[in-house]
Design a protein around this motif. Structure first.
Motif, PDB file in Angstrom:
ATOM      1  N   TYR A  69       0.818  -1.214   0.000  1.00 18.52           N
ATOM      2  CA  TYR A  69       0.000   0.000   0.000  1.00 18.52           C
ATOM      3  C   TYR A  69       0.855   1.269   0.000  1.00 18.52           C
ATOM      4  O   TYR A  69       0.465   2.290   0.555  1.00 18.52           O
ATOM      5  CB  TYR A  69      -0.922   0.007   1.230  1.00 18.52           C
ATOM      6  CG  TYR A  69      -1.996  -1.055   1.173  1.00 18.52           C
ATOM      7  CD1 TYR A  69      -3.105  -0.905   0.344  1.00 18.52           C
ATOM      8  CD2 TYR A  69      -1.896  -2.215   1.928  1.00 18.52           C
ATOM      9  CE1 TYR A  69      -4.089  -1.882   0.273  1.00 18.52           C
ATOM     10  CE2 TYR A  69      -2.875  -3.197   1.869  1.00 18.52           C
ATOM     11  CZ  TYR A  69      -3.965  -3.022   1.041  1.00 18.52           C
ATOM     12  OH  TYR A  69      -4.935  -3.992   0.969  1.00 18.52           O
ATOM     13  N   GLN A  70       2.019   1.205  -0.640  1.00 17.07           N
ATOM     14  CA  GLN A  70       2.898   2.372  -0.675  1.00 17.07           C
ATOM     15  C   GLN A  70       2.196   3.554  -1.342  1.00 17.07           C
ATOM     16  O   GLN A  70       1.539   3.406  -2.375  1.00 17.07           O
ATOM     17  CB  GLN A  70       4.189   2.033  -1.407  1.00 17.07           C
ATOM     18  CG  GLN A  70       5.068   1.035  -0.670  1.00 17.07           C
ATOM     19  CD  GLN A  70       5.392   1.495   0.739  1.00 17.07           C
ATOM     20  OE1 GLN A  70       5.837   2.628   0.943  1.00 17.07           O
ATOM     21  NE2 GLN A  70       5.156   0.632   1.717  1.00 17.07           N
TER      22      GLN A  70
ATOM     23  N   VAL B 254      -5.157  -1.419  -7.538  1.00 18.44           N
ATOM     24  CA  VAL B 254      -3.882  -2.039  -7.878  1.00 18.44           C
ATOM     25  C   VAL B 254      -2.911  -1.779  -6.729  1.00 18.44           C
ATOM     26  O   VAL B 254      -2.706  -0.637  -6.314  1.00 18.44           O
ATOM     27  CB  VAL B 254      -3.313  -1.459  -9.187  1.00 18.44           C
ATOM     28  CG1 VAL B 254      -2.018  -2.172  -9.564  1.00 18.44           C
ATOM     29  CG2 VAL B 254      -4.336  -1.575 -10.316  1.00 18.44           C
ATOM     30  N   LEU B 255      -2.323  -2.830  -6.207  1.00 16.63           N
ATOM     31  CA  LEU B 255      -1.390  -2.687  -5.101  1.00 16.63           C
ATOM     32  C   LEU B 255      -0.020  -2.247  -5.606  1.00 16.63           C
ATOM     33  O   LEU B 255       0.287  -2.361  -6.801  1.00 16.63           O
ATOM     34  CB  LEU B 255      -1.251  -4.018  -4.367  1.00 16.63           C
ATOM     35  CG  LEU B 255      -2.534  -4.610  -3.784  1.00 16.63           C
ATOM     36  CD1 LEU B 255      -2.254  -5.981  -3.187  1.00 16.63           C
ATOM     37  CD2 LEU B 255      -3.126  -3.698  -2.729  1.00 16.63           C
ATOM     38  N   SER B 256       0.788  -1.736  -4.706  1.00 18.49           N
ATOM     39  CA  SER B 256       2.179  -1.431  -5.069  1.00 18.49           C
ATOM     40  C   SER B 256       2.931  -2.759  -5.035  1.00 18.49           C
ATOM     41  O   SER B 256       3.533  -3.145  -4.030  1.00 18.49           O
ATOM     42  CB  SER B 256       2.781  -0.421  -4.085  1.00 18.49           C
ATOM     43  OG  SER B 256       2.589  -0.832  -2.750  1.00 18.49           O
ATOM     44  N   ALA B 257       2.847  -3.465  -6.160  1.00 20.63           N
ATOM     45  CA  ALA B 257       3.370  -4.829  -6.253  1.00 20.63           C
ATOM     46  C   ALA B 257       3.681  -5.141  -7.710  1.00 20.63           C
ATOM     47  O   ALA B 257       3.524  -4.287  -8.594  1.00 20.63           O
ATOM     48  CB  ALA B 257       2.346  -5.812  -5.696  1.00 20.63           C
ATOM     49  N   SER B 258       4.113  -6.361  -7.963  1.00 19.41           N
ATOM     50  CA  SER B 258       4.502  -6.779  -9.317  1.00 19.41           C
ATOM     51  C   SER B 258       3.367  -7.562  -9.974  1.00 19.41           C
ATOM     52  O   SER B 258       2.778  -8.458  -9.350  1.00 19.41           O
ATOM     53  CB  SER B 258       5.761  -7.637  -9.253  1.00 19.41           C
ATOM     54  OG  SER B 258       6.832  -6.901  -8.704  1.00 19.41           O
TER      55      SER B 258
ATOM     56  N   PRO C  16       4.582   1.150  -8.474  1.00 18.73           N
ATOM     57  CA  PRO C  16       5.190   1.752  -7.284  1.00 18.73           C
ATOM     58  C   PRO C  16       4.196   2.314  -6.271  1.00 18.73           C
ATOM     59  O   PRO C  16       4.544   2.494  -5.105  1.00 18.73           O
ATOM     60  CB  PRO C  16       6.042   2.880  -7.878  1.00 18.73           C
ATOM     61  CG  PRO C  16       5.329   3.264  -9.130  1.00 18.73           C
ATOM     62  CD  PRO C  16       4.704   2.013  -9.665  1.00 18.73           C
ATOM     63  N   VAL C  17       2.974   2.613  -6.708  1.00 16.99           N
ATOM     64  CA  VAL C  17       2.021   3.312  -5.844  1.00 16.99           C
ATOM     65  C   VAL C  17       0.686   2.559  -5.841  1.00 16.99           C
ATOM     66  O   VAL C  17       0.228   2.087  -6.883  1.00 16.99           O
ATOM     67  CB  VAL C  17       1.803   4.770  -6.322  1.00 16.99           C
ATOM     68  CG1 VAL C  17       0.779   5.473  -5.438  1.00 16.99           C
ATOM     69  CG2 VAL C  17       3.113   5.529  -6.332  1.00 16.99           C
ATOM     70  N   TYR C  18       0.080   2.479  -4.664  1.00 15.57           N
ATOM     71  CA  TYR C  18      -1.233   1.856  -4.563  1.00 15.57           C
ATOM     72  C   TYR C  18      -2.283   2.720  -5.249  1.00 15.57           C
ATOM     73  O   TYR C  18      -2.367   3.928  -5.021  1.00 15.57           O
ATOM     74  CB  TYR C  18      -1.602   1.677  -3.080  1.00 15.57           C
ATOM     75  CG  TYR C  18      -3.039   1.314  -2.835  1.00 15.57           C
ATOM     76  CD1 TYR C  18      -3.587   0.137  -3.338  1.00 15.57           C
ATOM     77  CD2 TYR C  18      -3.866   2.158  -2.098  1.00 15.57           C
ATOM     78  CE1 TYR C  18      -4.910  -0.193  -3.111  1.00 15.57           C
ATOM     79  CE2 TYR C  18      -5.193   1.828  -1.852  1.00 15.57           C
ATOM     80  CZ  TYR C  18      -5.705   0.659  -2.369  1.00 15.57           C
ATOM     81  OH  TYR C  18      -7.019   0.328  -2.134  1.00 15.57           O
ATOM     82  N   ILE C  19      -3.073   2.096  -6.106  1.00 14.40           N
ATOM     83  CA  ILE C  19      -4.148   2.791  -6.831  1.00 14.40           C
ATOM     84  C   ILE C  19      -5.471   2.326  -6.253  1.00 14.40           C
ATOM     85  O   ILE C  19      -5.824   1.156  -6.367  1.00 14.40           O
ATOM     86  CB  ILE C  19      -4.105   2.476  -8.351  1.00 14.40           C
ATOM     87  CG1 ILE C  19      -2.691   2.618  -8.909  1.00 14.40           C
ATOM     88  CG2 ILE C  19      -5.108   3.327  -9.092  1.00 14.40           C
ATOM     89  CD1 ILE C  19      -2.123   3.995  -8.805  1.00 14.40           C
ATOM     90  N   ASN C  20      -6.211   3.232  -5.627  1.00  9.54           N
ATOM     91  CA  ASN C  20      -7.482   2.815  -5.055  1.00  9.54           C
ATOM     92  C   ASN C  20      -8.595   2.851  -6.092  1.00  9.54           C
ATOM     93  O   ASN C  20      -8.357   3.062  -7.286  1.00  9.54           O
ATOM     94  CB  ASN C  20      -7.837   3.645  -3.812  1.00  9.54           C
ATOM     95  CG  ASN C  20      -8.110   5.103  -4.131  1.00  9.54           C
ATOM     96  OD1 ASN C  20      -8.333   5.472  -5.288  1.00  9.54           O
ATOM     97  ND2 ASN C  20      -8.090   5.948  -3.123  1.00  9.54           N
TER      98      ASN C  20
END
Length: 504
Positions: free
Chosen positions: A264-265, A398-402, A460-464
C-alpha cells in the motif's frame, strides 16, 4: 373319557386366564403407583418443585429477588438449570448485591420452552432469558450444559423441565464485550474499531410511554452500542450468531503490518496505514472454529478470503457467541488476502476510453455452457478512418506490487487474423507517467484463450478505486493495421477481459 378330557382343557384355560388377570392386576398397581407419583409432580410448578428441596433454597430466594417468581409459576413452558446452595455460596457478593448483575446471573439459568437431556441436535445452543446462548450437549450419554455436568436431569413439572447442577453457570460476555473488557490487551485493534463505534436506538427493547402533541410515539428509550464494521465482518455483539475472532495482540499486529504495508505504498503515510489496517482488521473474523479445525487447511473468513491459521501458542477464550483466539503472530499470505488478480471485464465501460478516431461497437454474445449459465463475450469492431485506433482501460485497486498482464480472447468468427500492439502505463510516486510499449502481435481469428503480453511490471504506488485518483494504471490496446495491410488483417477481434495477475 371325552368329557373328562374337555374338563381338563377348560380348567387349564380358566387357570391361564386367572394368571393373566392377576398379572395385569399387579402391573396396574405398579403403574398406578408410578404414574400417581408423576402426576403428583406434574401438579407442581418448577419453582414449587425446587422449593421442596432445601439444597436449592438459595436459588429459589435469588429467583424471587431477581423478579422471576411470577414467571416461573406461570403456565408457560420453561427449562431451569438450577445450581445448589453450595455452588451459589461461591458467587461474589458484588454480583448478588447488584440487581442488574443478579438478574443477568439468574436469567443465565432459565430458558423458555422445554429442553430434555435426550437431544437430537448436539450440540444445541439454548437461548436463555438474559439473551445468552449456552451449549446443551449429550455425547454418548454424557450430558453437560455449558460444560457443567447435571446432578439430576429431566425432572418433569407442570410448566416445564428442571435440571439440577453442582456449579453456577457464569455469565460470559460476547466477543465484542470481551474485546472491550480487555482492550488493554489489544490496544491497536481496539483503537481501529473504536473509530467506527456508534450508539443506536433499540426500539424493540424500548418501552412505549405514550404519544406527544404531534401524535408521535414517546419511548422510555433504550440504546445499544454497535460498530459499523460489523456490517462487513459480521456482528460480533450479536447473541444470535457465532464467530471465531482473532484477538490480535500488538506483537502480532506489528509483524503482519510490516508485511502488508509494502503493498500500500503511497506518498501520504496516513493512507498507507489506513489501507493496511483495513485489510488486516477485516480479515480476523471466521465462522465459529475449534483449535482442532486448524489442521493446515485453508479456512474461509467472513469476507470470503481463505487463509491458513496456525494454532501454535494460541489461547482460546470461550464466549457466549463463539470464541476468541488470542495470537502473538499472524502469518497470512498476501495472495490469500489482497494480492489477487485484478480483472477488467470489457463490457464494463466505467473505466474505459476509446480512441477519438475509432468507431468501436461492443457486441455481447452469449454461449450456453455446461452449467446452464451464460458467459459474456465482447467483440470489438474497429472501423477507423485513418491512423491507429485504441481501446484503453484503467485499473483500480492495484497494489504497489509486481504484476503480469493477461488478455482473454474469444473467437468471434472473423474471416482472418488481426494485429494488435499495446501500451501499458502508470503514474509513479513523483507524478511522472511511465509508458511501456509492447510490440505488435498477431491475434488469430480462432484465438480463444488467455494470451500473456509484455513483461512483469512493478507498480510503485497503490491505486485505489476512485476514478479521479491522480495515480493511474492503464492498458491501451491498439489496432495496428494500416489500410494496405487490410489484405492480411482484419480490424475485428473478440476480447472477454483484461487482467493483471500477481507474480508467483
Amino acid at each position: 373319557m371325552n368329557n373328562k378330557h374337555n374338563f381338563i382343557i377348560n380348567f387349564g384355560r380358566i387357570c391361564a386366564v386367572l394368571v393373566i388377570l392377576v398379572a395385569f392386576s399387579c402391573k396396574d398397581d405398579t403403574m398406578d403407583e408410578h404414574y400417581g407419583q408423576e402426576d403428583k409432580g406434574l401438579e407442581s410448578s418448577i419453582l414449587e418443585t425446587l422449593s421442596s428441596d432445601t439444597n436449592y433454597s438459595t436459588f429459589v430466594e435469588l429467583v424471587k429477588q431477581a423478579g422471576f417468581e411470577e414467571l416461573l409459576n406461570s403456565s408457560q413452558a420453561f427449562t431451569v438449570w438450577a445450581p445448589n446452595n453450595d455452588a451459589l455460596a461461591l458467587v461474589s457478593s458484588d454480583v448478588l448485591n447488584d440487581p442488574d448483575a443478579l438478574t443477568e446471573l439468574i436469567g443465565n439459568h432459565i430458558s423458555r420452552f422445554s429442553y430434555g437431556s435426550t437431544i437430537n441436535e448436539s450440540p444445541l445452543f439454548v437461548k436463555m432469558l438474559n439473551d445468552k446462548s449456552i451449549e446443551f450437549s449429550n455425547i454418548d450419554g454424557q450430558v453437560t450444559f455449558g460444560d457443567v455436568d447435571l446432578l439430576e436431569k429431566d425432572i418433569l413439572t407442570s410448566n416445564g423441565i428442571l435440571h439440577k447442577l453442582s456449579s453456577v453457570l457464569s455469565v460470559k460476555p460476547n466477543i465484542w464485550g470481551f474485546l472491550n473488557d480487555n482492550e488493554t490487551e489489544f490496544p491497536t485493534l481496539m483503537d481501529y474499531f473504536s473509530q467506527y463505534n456508534e450508539t443506536l436506538f433499540d426500539e424493540a427493547k424500548s418501552v412505549k410511554t405514550g404519544t406527544n402533541s404531534l401524535g408521535q410515539t414517546v419511548y422510555d428509550s433504550i440504546f445499544s452500542s454497535s460498530n459499523t464494521q460489523f456490517k462487513t465482518i459480521g456482528d460480533l455483539s450479536s447473541e444470535d450468531d457465532r464467530f471465531t475472532f482473532i484477538g490480535l495482540t500488538d506483537d502480532a499486529y506489528a509483524g503482519i503490518y510490516d508485511t502488508f504495508k509494502e503493498y500500500y505504498q503511497y506518498p501520504v503515510e496516513d493512507s498507507v496505514k489506513s489501507n493496511t489496517d483495513r485489510t488486516i482488521f477485516s480479515n480476523l473474523t471466521f465462522p465459529v472454529l475449534d483449535l482442532e479445525d486448524l489442521n493446515g487447511s485453508l479456512i474461509e473468513n467472513t469476507v470470503g478470503n481463505s487463509v491458513l491459521l496456525d494454532g501454535t501458542g494460541t489461547s482460546v477464550e470461550s464466549l457466549s457467541n463463539g470464541n476468541v483466539f488470542v495470537v502473538n503472530t499472524l502469518n497470512y499470505d498476501a495472495k490469500n488476502v489482497m494480492y489477487k488478480p485484478i480483472r477488467y471485464e470489457v463490457e464494463n465501460n466505467k473505466r474505459r476510453e476509446i480512441g477519438s478516431l475509432t468507431d468501436f461497437s461492443v457486441v455481447q454474445k452469449y454461449q450456453d455452457v455446461a452449467s446452464g449459465k451464460f458467459t459474456n463475450i465482447v467483440s470489438l469492431l474497429a472501423n477507423p478512418e485513418n491512423g491507429n485506433d485504441y481501446f484503453e482501460v484503467a485499473f483500480s485497486n492495484v497494489l504497489s506490487a509486481s504484476y503480469n498482464i493477461n488478455l482473454k480472447f474469444s473467437a468471434i468468427g472473423a474471416a482472418q487474423d488481426t494485429q494488435l500492439k499495446f501500451e501499458f502505463s502508470y503514474v509513479d510516486a513523483s507524478g511522472n507517467t511511465v509508458v511501456n510499449n509492447i510490440d505488435s502481435m498477431v491475434i488469430s481469428n480462432l484465438e480463444e484463450g488467455i494470451v500473456p503480453i509484455g513483461d512483469t511490471y512493478d507498480i510503485p504506488v497503490y491505486i485505489n478505486e476512485e476514478i479521479d485518483n491522480e495515480y493511474t494504471v492503464k492498458l491501451k490496446i491498439i489496432i495496428d493495421v494500416s489500410e494496405p495491410e487490410l489484405i492480411l488483417y482484419e480490424r475485428k477481434f473478440g476480447l472477454d477481459y483484461v487482467e493483471l495477475t500477481p507474480v508467483e
